[in-house]
Design an enzyme around this catalytic site. Structure first.
Site, short mmCIF file in Angstrom:
data_model
loop_
_atom_site.label_atom_id
_atom_site.label_comp_id
_atom_site.label_asym_id
_atom_site.label_seq_id
_atom_site.Cartn_x
_atom_site.Cartn_y
_atom_site.Cartn_z
N CYS A 142 -4.45 3.76 -2.21
CA CYS A 142 -4.78 2.69 -1.25
C CYS A 142 -5.33 1.47 -1.99
O CYS A 142 -5.12 0.33 -1.56
CB CYS A 142 -5.81 3.18 -0.24
SG CYS A 142 -5.26 4.54 0.82
N CYS A 190 -9.24 7.12 -1.30
CA CYS A 190 -7.80 7.12 -1.59
C CYS A 190 -7.49 6.15 -2.73
O CYS A 190 -7.56 4.93 -2.55
CB CYS A 190 -7.03 6.74 -0.32
SG CYS A 190 -5.28 6.40 -0.58
#
Length: 324
Positions: A87, A84
């Protein structure tokens, strides 16, 4: 689809029994008995050490390090994965802010790939996703890598909610008050709530509603029973939610029941802004009894989320503007 991955479809699957139980947790992570036991464990446990502001939460330690710990200090959940990219922007920021907090809250990082059951329990649809837990209560947070200023606003509201709940932050090195709190007697359980929660856990929504209603018949002002009864109503609706509720609502924008079902689906998926926005827009377009029905559903959502949820006050204002 792996937990945390974005789906290319707008449909929402019908909740399984496990998903229904998870939605129950989205309103209240524990029944009266579970909350009492968790509070007792938290009181007996040492407070977080000075400087211990970031922990790695897993399926094995989630009860102790997140739920139990949340009775001592607010716990922020950061759900992430290696693949991700957003993230990688949000997680370092949260760690920095946790370090600056002085122990007023704790950051619990959760790798959704390694802890898929947690991601499923929380109905995570995309990452990064942030939740908070205060006194065993799950507080909806936000999705995506928000700017630091917005994250700080959320944290400010979170700490205010924690203060109102009687949490003042972690005591360094487990001293000063922890022993006294551990020695305090646990609040006695209310058998009426225990039997109602047993029925709810068994999936008998009618019996659970009957038992909560019996409490309200004796104590009309019992706010816990009022909230629990609303929760039962939501869980009953989720148990029969059609798998294509959101798609059906898009195809029939004037079908009020379809829009209400889609809002329930969004609430169950923790897409709170979408659920509230859908119904507020519906209130703007409706008149008469249907408008009242949608307004009442919004009020139900407000009460389930709680006044400390930072999204409730602006949604209330939007509802007032839509009505008048």
């Amino acid at each position: 689809m792996r937990p945390g991955a974005r789906s290319g479809s707008s449909s929402t699957p019908a909740p399984s029994p496990a998903a229904i139980a998870a939605m129950s947790g989205a309103v209240d992570l524990g029944a009266v008995k579970a909350r009492s036991e968790a509070a007792a464990r938290a009181a007996a446990a040492p407070a977080p050490s000075a400087g211990q502001h970031v922990i790695e939460a897993t399926e094995a330690n989630f009860q102790a390090e997140v739920l139990d710990r949340s009775f001592q200090v607010p716990v922020l959940l950061d759900l992430w994965a290696d693949w991700c990219e957003p993230c990688k922007q949000l997680s370092p920021m949260l760690e920095k802010l946790a370090g600056e907090s002085g122990g007023s809250w704790i950051l619990a990082t959760i790798d959704v790939e390694a802890n898929q059951r947690i991601a499923q329990m929380l109905q995570v649809q995309s990452i990064p996703t942030v939740f908070a837990v205060i006194g065993g209560q799950l507080v909806p947070g936000f999705q995506g890598a928000l700017p630091e200023a917005q994250v700080r606003e959320f944290l400010s509201a979170l700490l205010e909610a924690a203060s109102q709940a009687g949490l003042s932050g972690a005591a360094p090195n487990g001293a000063a008050g922890t022993v006294e709190e551990a020695a305090a007697p646990a609040e006695p359980e209310d058998e009426r709530f225990t039997t109602a929660e047993d029925a709810l856990e068994a999936g008998d929504f009618d019996l659970a509603a009957e038992r909560y209603q019996a409490i309200l018949s004796m104590e009309p002002a019992n706010t816990e029973a009022q909230l629990a009864l609303r929760q039962v109503g939501l869980l009953r609706r989720l148990s029969v939610l059609p798998p294509d509720a959101i798609v059906a609502a898009a195809a029939t924008p004037d079908d009020v029941e379809a829009q209400l079902a889609a809002a329930d689906a969004e609430l169950a998926a923790n897409d709170i802004p979408a659920a509230l926005g859908r119904l507020i827009e519906l209130v703007r377009r409706l008149r008469g009894g249907e408008r009242t029905l949608v307004r009442d559903r919004l009020v139900e959502y407000f009460e389930l989320l709680g006044p400390d949820d930072p999204r409730v006050p602006p949604a209330r204002r939007d509802l007032a503007n839509a009505l008048f």
